[in-house]
Design a protein around this motif. Structure first.
Motif: not given
Lengths: 256, 307
Positions: A84-86, A177-178, A209-210, A47-48
């Protein structure tokens, strides 16, 4: 503050025979922290990838700040305000922390090829401003002292912070944020929580996402649960936690 | 006359040309992991265009330096356009293809460019008109000509300029980011297509100037000059560590010096069985040695470090 910032409708994404996203739809309001949870392989990172233009969705679309963005290139989406982050950190490992953040400023600055070659005054001024802002951002996430260290040699927690600083450098309206807390110890997670709260206070909408349940429950205004690419529940964390379908997704059908 | 010193001077001259050409190979490799075998032909086209202009202007009353400068000024934009067209037409459509496809395409383009040059300029070499008086200086027993000084200075200036651009400007950061991780660079708002095209254009511009320099040095330019020069510069880039800018510069200069020294001494060492015409062999001996003993090159990262 209840204006909708991001609205996704009927997103589909297929990898060969696997349906990674199936009719996913949700909307995020400006200023909230929106959680995205689900078992491994549920389609969260996919989704990201769709939201940031890495993959195109096969069906459906999404509107961000009133504009349809599906099908745009990653750099065009970054310019519209999604960063975003990965999950697995993807810094520019051979560059300094400062350079990493300065790259993030790229999308918000205008100086072109000729300015860079001719060293015009406007270019020099802009480059000085980029560096100043990048240092401020490193300070904001709490790693200003590491500015000149090579990114891949930073401690793990600092690398995660650096990824957030780099994403912030693009001046996002929505920060995705992933798993920012993955691999962090309890103290680091607490500091991360404070950082995210400060971001919210500064007006940045967050999609998170967490897997750290405590973090999600303590931070998120609303949560979306994905399972096998479908949304199975949405709502405030307390309610979602009690939803039988969510419990089934996490514990397996047999336990229900 | 001191042979050693003389060969060092000759080697530095040739080496700085190799270094500038090697930069074109290494920049493109660094950013899309493609060995652009057509780069030698870009250098050749640069030399041919410049020589045509210089020959046309040779009869006029313009000062010689200005004529050479006009030649460079004509060659650089032609080569930049060529570099851009190459990327746009031949390599960009193959961006997602297996690595062998663009590599073979590069060889194809190289052959096409050679034959286009053959059609335009015929198979006869263009000679550099004798417009520059052969000024030379005696430095501690070695003779250094004005042209050699000009070549070394120009190369150093270009290498310095490129280094400043890559390490000191926003555009340079964007290039380094793209080379490390194009996908994430895109997410940072960098238009990767533009950066890749720009890399080809800069490499081609450097190649154009190198073509003029090497043509002027030997006094001759012909349609097939690009292949040997290109292969040597490629060897230089591998010697320094392909993908590494400082490596290309170091590799070029080292290769030039090795070649010059070998050419100077091989006759004495082998009792004239091998003459200095064997000098071309040494670049490739060096290439083989590097590939066997240190495949990542002198300054290259270990291969495993690359994502």
């Amino acid at each position: 503050m209840s204006e909708v910032l991001l609205r996704c409708a009927n997103l589909d994404k297929r990898f060969g025979g696997v349906l990674a996203l199936a009719e996913v739809g949700f909307s995020i309001k400006r200023g909230e922290i929106y959680g995205l949870i689900g078992p491994n392989g549920a389609g969260k990172t996919t989704l990201f990838d769709v939201l940031t233009g890495i993959y195109a969705s096969e069906g459906g679309g999404f509107r961000f700040a009133g504009e349809a963005l599906a099908g745009l290139r990653p750099d065009e989406i970054a310019a519209r305000g999604i960063a975003r982050t990965f999950q697995n950190i993807r810094l520019f490992g051979n560059l300094s922390a400062l350079d990493n953040v300065m790259i993030g400023r790229h999308v918000r600055t205008r100086a072109g090829v000729f300015g860079a070659i001719l060293r015009t005054r406007a270019t020099l001024a802009e480059e000085a401003a980029i560096e100043k802002r990048a240092l401020e951002l490193l300070g904001y996430v709490g790693i200003a002292a590491r500015a000149n260290d090579v990114a891949r040699e930073l401690p793990y927690g600092d690398q995660r912070r650096l990824e957030i600083a780099r994403a912030l450098a693009t001046e996002p309206k929505l920060l995705a944020l992933d798993e920012p807390a993955a691999g962090m110890n309890a103290t680091e997670t607490q500091e991360l929580k404070k950082l995210l709260e400060r971001l919210r206070a500064d007006g940045i909408t967050i999609l998170l996402i967490e897997h750290d349940v405590k973090l999600v429950m303590g931070l998120c205004d609303r949560v979306l649960v994905l399972d096998y690419g479908r949304n199975i529940a949405e709502g405030p964390p307390r309610e979602v936690q009690r939803d039988p379908r969510v419990i089934e997704a996490y514990l397996g059908g047999a336990a229900a | 006359m001191d042979i050693f010193l003389q060969q060092i001077v000759n080697g530095l001259t040739l080496g700085s040309v190799y270094a500038v050409v090697a930069l074109g190979y290494t920049m493109v490799y660094g950013i899309i992991q493609l060995i652009n075998f057509a780069h030698g032909e870009v250098v050749m086209i640069g030399a041919m265009v410049a020589f045509s202009v210089i020959t046309a202007l040779a009869g006029t009353a313009l000062p010689p330096v200005l004529i050479v400068f006009a030649g460079i000024l004509a060659a650089v934009p032609v080569c930049m356009l060529l570099g851009y067209a190459m990327e746009r037409i031949a390599y960009r459509p193959l961006r997602g293809a297996p690595r062998l496809a663009p590599l073979i395409t590069a060889i194809g383009i190289s052959i096409i460019l050679q034959h286009v040059a053959l059609l335009i300029w015929s198979r006869n070499p263009l000679a550099f008109p004798q417009i520059i008086p052969l000024a030379s200086f005696d430095v501690g027993g070695a003779i250094i000509t004005g042209a050699q000084i000009a070549i070394i200075l120009t190369s150093v200036l270009m290498m310095g300029g490129l280094t400043l651009m890559v390490y000191r400007t926003k555009l340079g950061i964007a290039m380094r980011a793209t080379s490390q991780n194009p996908q994430v660079a895109g997410l940072m708002g960098i238009d990767i297509d533009r950066i890749i095209a720009f890399t080809f254009i800069v490499g081609a511009a450097l190649g154009a100037v190198a073509g003029v320099m090497v043509g002027t040095y030997y006094g001759i330019a012909h349609y097939s000059m690009g292949s040997l020069l290109g292969l040597k510069a490629f060897s230089a880039a591998v010697l320094g560590g392909i993908g590494n800018l400082a490596g290309a510069m170091l590799g070029g200069i080292l290769l030039g010096i090795v070649e010059a020294l070998a050419a100077g001494y091989i006759g004495d060492l082998t009792n004239n069985v091998f003459g200095s015409n064997y000098q071309d062999v040494f670049a490739f001996l060096v290439l083989i040695a590097v590939l066997v003993f240190r495949p990542s090159g002198l300054l290259g990262e270990r291969v495993g470090d690359r994502a």
